[in-house]
Design a protein around this motif. Structure first.
Motif, PDB file in Angstrom:
ATOM      1  N   MET A   1       2.234  -1.954  -6.905  1.00 50.72           N
ATOM      2  CA  MET A   1       0.823  -1.780  -7.214  1.00 50.72           C
ATOM      3  C   MET A   1       0.582  -1.887  -8.720  1.00 50.72           C
ATOM      4  O   MET A   1       1.469  -1.598  -9.514  1.00 50.72           O
ATOM      5  N   LYS A   2      -0.616  -2.294  -9.064  1.00 53.02           N
ATOM      6  CA  LYS A   2      -1.015  -2.387 -10.468  1.00 53.02           C
ATOM      7  C   LYS A   2      -1.976  -1.233 -10.747  1.00 53.02           C
ATOM      8  O   LYS A   2      -3.062  -1.155 -10.154  1.00 53.02           O
ATOM      9  N   ILE A   3      -1.545  -0.309 -11.604  1.00 51.35           N
ATOM     10  CA  ILE A   3      -2.292   0.938 -11.821  1.00 51.35           C
ATOM     11  C   ILE A   3      -2.704   1.066 -13.283  1.00 51.35           C
ATOM     12  O   ILE A   3      -1.889   0.889 -14.190  1.00 51.35           O
ATOM     13  N   ALA A   4      -3.973   1.391 -13.503  1.00 46.24           N
ATOM     14  CA  ALA A   4      -4.498   1.618 -14.853  1.00 46.24           C
ATOM     15  C   ALA A   4      -4.613   3.119 -15.108  1.00 46.24           C
ATOM     16  O   ALA A   4      -5.017   3.874 -14.221  1.00 46.24           O
ATOM     17  N   ILE A   5      -4.241   3.543 -16.303  1.00 49.35           N
ATOM     18  CA  ILE A   5      -4.460   4.918 -16.743  1.00 49.35           C
ATOM     19  C   ILE A   5      -5.465   4.863 -17.876  1.00 49.35           C
ATOM     20  O   ILE A   5      -5.201   4.274 -18.925  1.00 49.35           O
ATOM     21  N   LEU A   6      -6.643   5.438 -17.656  1.00 52.20           N
ATOM     22  CA  LEU A   6      -7.650   5.492 -18.712  1.00 52.20           C
ATOM     23  C   LEU A   6      -7.321   6.664 -19.619  1.00 52.20           C
ATOM     24  O   LEU A   6      -7.462   7.825 -19.236  1.00 52.20           O
ATOM     25  N   SER A   7      -6.858   6.377 -20.820  1.00 50.64           N
ATOM     26  CA  SER A   7      -6.448   7.420 -21.753  1.00 50.64           C
ATOM     27  C   SER A   7      -6.577   6.913 -23.169  1.00 50.64           C
ATOM     28  O   SER A   7      -6.330   5.729 -23.438  1.00 50.64           O
ATOM     29  N   ARG A   8      -6.938   7.787 -24.101  1.00 50.10           N
ATOM     30  CA  ARG A   8      -7.088   7.399 -25.499  1.00 50.10           C
ATOM     31  C   ARG A   8      -5.749   7.289 -26.220  1.00 50.10           C
ATOM     32  O   ARG A   8      -5.648   6.672 -27.259  1.00 50.10           O
ATOM     33  N   SER A  14       0.650  14.116 -20.639  1.00 53.68           N
ATOM     34  CA  SER A  14       0.188  13.770 -19.287  1.00 53.68           C
ATOM     35  C   SER A  14       0.195  12.263 -19.072  1.00 53.68           C
ATOM     36  O   SER A  14       0.641  11.767 -18.025  1.00 53.68           O
ATOM     37  N   THR A  15      -0.299  11.518 -20.053  1.00 53.29           N
ATOM     38  CA  THR A  15      -0.344  10.059 -19.946  1.00 53.29           C
ATOM     39  C   THR A  15       1.071   9.491 -19.880  1.00 53.29           C
ATOM     40  O   THR A  15       1.378   8.626 -19.038  1.00 53.29           O
ATOM     41  N   HIS A  16       1.938   9.982 -20.758  1.00 54.77           N
ATOM     42  CA  HIS A  16       3.332   9.502 -20.797  1.00 54.77           C
ATOM     43  C   HIS A  16       4.038   9.772 -19.472  1.00 54.77           C
ATOM     44  O   HIS A  16       4.767   8.907 -18.964  1.00 54.77           O
ATOM     45  N   ARG A  17       3.837  10.953 -18.905  1.00 51.89           N
ATOM     46  CA  ARG A  17       4.509  11.310 -17.647  1.00 51.89           C
ATOM     47  C   ARG A  17       4.006  10.463 -16.474  1.00 51.89           C
ATOM     48  O   ARG A  17       4.798  10.047 -15.625  1.00 51.89           O
ATOM     49  N   LEU A  18       2.704  10.177 -16.437  1.00 52.02           N
ATOM     50  CA  LEU A  18       2.161   9.329 -15.368  1.00 52.02           C
ATOM     51  C   LEU A  18       2.700   7.904 -15.502  1.00 52.02           C
ATOM     52  O   LEU A  18       3.039   7.259 -14.502  1.00 52.02           O
ATOM     53  N   LEU A  19       2.771   7.439 -16.734  1.00 51.87           N
ATOM     54  CA  LEU A  19       3.313   6.101 -17.015  1.00 51.87           C
ATOM     55  C   LEU A  19       4.765   6.019 -16.543  1.00 51.87           C
ATOM     56  O   LEU A  19       5.169   5.075 -15.851  1.00 51.87           O
ATOM     57  N   PHE A  58      -6.353  -4.790 -10.519  1.00 52.67           N
ATOM     58  CA  PHE A  58      -5.858  -3.420 -10.430  1.00 52.67           C
ATOM     59  C   PHE A  58      -6.096  -2.847  -9.027  1.00 52.67           C
ATOM     60  O   PHE A  58      -7.119  -3.107  -8.398  1.00 52.67           O
ATOM     61  N   ASP A  59      -5.123  -2.071  -8.575  1.00 56.35           N
ATOM     62  CA  ASP A  59      -5.241  -1.411  -7.267  1.00 56.35           C
ATOM     63  C   ASP A  59      -5.793   0.005  -7.395  1.00 56.35           C
ATOM     64  O   ASP A  59      -6.448   0.502  -6.482  1.00 56.35           O
ATOM     65  N   ALA A  60      -5.497   0.658  -8.515  1.00 55.52           N
ATOM     66  CA  ALA A  60      -5.914   2.050  -8.693  1.00 55.52           C
ATOM     67  C   ALA A  60      -6.127   2.346 -10.168  1.00 55.52           C
ATOM     68  O   ALA A  60      -5.547   1.680 -11.031  1.00 55.52           O
ATOM     69  N   VAL A  61      -6.953   3.350 -10.437  1.00 52.14           N
ATOM     70  CA  VAL A  61      -7.201   3.776 -11.815  1.00 52.14           C
ATOM     71  C   VAL A  61      -7.116   5.300 -11.876  1.00 52.14           C
ATOM     72  O   VAL A  61      -7.676   6.001 -11.025  1.00 52.14           O
ATOM     73  N   VAL A  62      -6.368   5.796 -12.858  1.00 54.05           N
ATOM     74  CA  VAL A  62      -6.209   7.235 -13.077  1.00 54.05           C
ATOM     75  C   VAL A  62      -7.048   7.616 -14.297  1.00 54.05           C
ATOM     76  O   VAL A  62      -6.684   7.260 -15.420  1.00 54.05           O
ATOM     77  N   PRO A  63      -8.164   8.303 -14.120  1.00 51.76           N
ATOM     78  CA  PRO A  63      -8.985   8.663 -15.276  1.00 51.76           C
ATOM     79  C   PRO A  63      -8.474   9.909 -15.984  1.00 51.76           C
ATOM     80  O   PRO A  63      -8.406  10.984 -15.393  1.00 51.76           O
ATOM     81  N   ARG A  64      -8.083   9.748 -17.248  1.00 50.84           N
ATOM     82  CA  ARG A  64      -7.737  10.885 -18.106  1.00 50.84           C
ATOM     83  C   ARG A  64      -8.805  10.912 -19.195  1.00 50.84           C
ATOM     84  O   ARG A  64      -8.571  10.546 -20.346  1.00 50.84           O
ATOM     85  N   ILE A  65     -10.016  11.306 -18.786  1.00 52.12           N
ATOM     86  CA  ILE A  65     -11.195  11.218 -19.638  1.00 52.12           C
ATOM     87  C   ILE A  65     -11.471  12.571 -20.280  1.00 52.12           C
ATOM     88  O   ILE A  65     -11.751  13.556 -19.592  1.00 52.12           O
ATOM     89  N   GLY A  66     -11.393  12.633 -21.605  1.00 60.19           N
ATOM     90  CA  GLY A  66     -11.668  13.871 -22.320  1.00 60.19           C
ATOM     91  C   GLY A  66     -13.136  14.253 -22.228  1.00 60.19           C
ATOM     92  O   GLY A  66     -14.014  13.396 -22.057  1.00 60.19           O
ATOM     93  N   ALA A  67     -13.409  15.548 -22.371  1.00 56.40           N
ATOM     94  CA  ALA A  67     -14.777  16.051 -22.242  1.00 56.40           C
ATOM     95  C   ALA A  67     -15.719  15.423 -23.264  1.00 56.40           C
ATOM     96  O   ALA A  67     -16.901  15.209 -22.983  1.00 56.40           O
ATOM     97  N   SER A  68     -15.206  15.095 -24.442  1.00 57.18           N
ATOM     98  CA  SER A  68     -16.070  14.564 -25.502  1.00 57.18           C
ATOM     99  C   SER A  68     -16.556  13.148 -25.215  1.00 57.18           C
ATOM    100  O   SER A  68     -17.517  12.682 -25.829  1.00 57.18           O
ATOM    101  N   ILE A  69     -15.901  12.444 -24.279  1.00 54.97           N
ATOM    102  CA  ILE A  69     -16.325  11.079 -23.965  1.00 54.97           C
ATOM    103  C   ILE A  69     -16.690  10.932 -22.487  1.00 54.97           C
ATOM    104  O   ILE A  69     -16.572   9.856 -21.907  1.00 54.97           O
ATOM    105  N   THR A  70     -17.157  12.025 -21.888  1.00 61.59           N
ATOM    106  CA  THR A  70     -17.457  12.011 -20.456  1.00 61.59           C
ATOM    107  C   THR A  70     -18.445  10.909 -20.077  1.00 61.59           C
ATOM    108  O   THR A  70     -18.234  10.180 -19.102  1.00 61.59           O
TER     109      THR A  70
END
Length: 302
Positions: A1-8, A14-19, A58-70
């Motif tokens: 699968m092709k997975i996107a992680i939305l992260s700054r 958290s981003t590194h571990r998901l990757l 992409f098949d899936a997207v994991v949103p790691r969206i901070g509160a300041s950029i909701t």
């Protein structure tokens, strides 16, 4: 699968571990800076561009969206949804959970246990507002605060009146809550994935502090939760519409009380405290739910 992680930042734990977990499971993983995405809204062909290229396949997207950029982050996530990409948490659910007042109203309507909470606009109503939650001591929270920022314990009515008046004078929206003394400065973070609590930890505030957030010096440890606490966490996540959530619970004399439902819970504290591969469990949830979602979406388009 092709997975996107939305992260700054791909260096965040958290981003590194998901990757890492996604690559170990054999998936093609991409970390995409949410604020570098830009969108094209054309009839029948919504697109997302990133650094001059079109994001597709992409098949899936994991949103790691901070509160300041909701606001911008959920707009980007909505675009992925319009393209038929499976969202680990939907944009509308993230927006719902980020509005503290709205989320408490929804949980209250469904009968979920909550600390008694009050909200008002006029300074004239402050005395009754304080009385409404049982008087002092009480907790005052900014609606926009995160990681314990903007949370104040007022030990006397006079102090509470002064703090609320100050916030109102700055045009900052706050709510007030009863102080659950018997919790002893501790709360429970239940990590919910796909309708199940997969891990839980106790967060204890440091001496002299009532906020148990790990960012404020709190400590985390493994805890065995009760069936009632487990059911409360699962129900709270479901009411918010979140597949993945960190549900924060206080132990009170009248049962578990939900403080907050977090749509982007961190992995570092929960993995360290429990020793569980939470990132791997999240990837397995995506594997199970993304494929049928893509099939349904393609069927709907046809």
């Amino acid at each position: 699968m092709k997975i996107a992680i939305l992260s700054r930042n791909k260096q965040l734990y958290s981003t590194h571990r998901l990757l890492e977990a996604g690559r170990e499971a054999g998936h093609e993983m991409h970390v995409i800076d949410t604020l570098r995405c830009y969108m094209s809204m054309v009839s029948h062909k919504p697109e997302i561009h990133f650094k001059g290229e079109v994001l597709e396949g992409f098949d899936a997207v994991v949103p790691r969206i901070g509160a300041s950029i909701t606001q911008y982050g959920t707009a980007v996530l909505r675009q992925f949804e319009m393209m038929g990409v499976f969202p680990v948490n939907e944009s509308v659910a993230i927006s719902r959970s980020r509005d503290k007042l709205r989320s408490l109203q929804l949980l209250s309507r469904k009968g979920v246990g909550l600390p008694v909470t009050g909200f008002a606009h006029s300074p004239d109503d402050i005395p009754d507002l304080i009385s409404m939650v049982g008087g002092a001591p009480l907790v005052i929270k900014m609606l926009e605060g995160t990681q314990g920022i903007g949370v104040v314990l007022a030990e006397t009515v006079k102090a509470a009146e002064s703090v609320i008046e100050a916030f109102m004078g700055l045009n900052v929206s706050v709510m007030v809550q009863e102080y659950i003394k018997e919790a002893g400065g501790a709360d429970i973070r239940c990590f919910v994935v796909g309708g199940k609590v997969i891990a839980a930890m106790k967060r204890q505030a440091k001496a002299g502090e009532f906020r148990s957030n790990l960012h404020r010096g709190g400590t985390a440890s493994l805890i065995r939760i009760t069936p009632e606490e487990r059911a409360t966490a699962v129900r709270a996540a479901r009411i918010m519409g979140l597949n993945v959530a960190g549900v924060d619970i206080l132990r009170s004399n009248h049962g578990p009380l939900v403080m907050e439902v977090n749509s982007s819970p961190g992995l570092e504290g929960i993995e360290s405290a429990t020793g569980k591969d939470v990132a791997g469990m999240l990837i397995r949830f995506i594997e199970k739910d993304a494929r049928p979602f893509r099939t349904q979406t393609k069927g709907a388009k046809g």
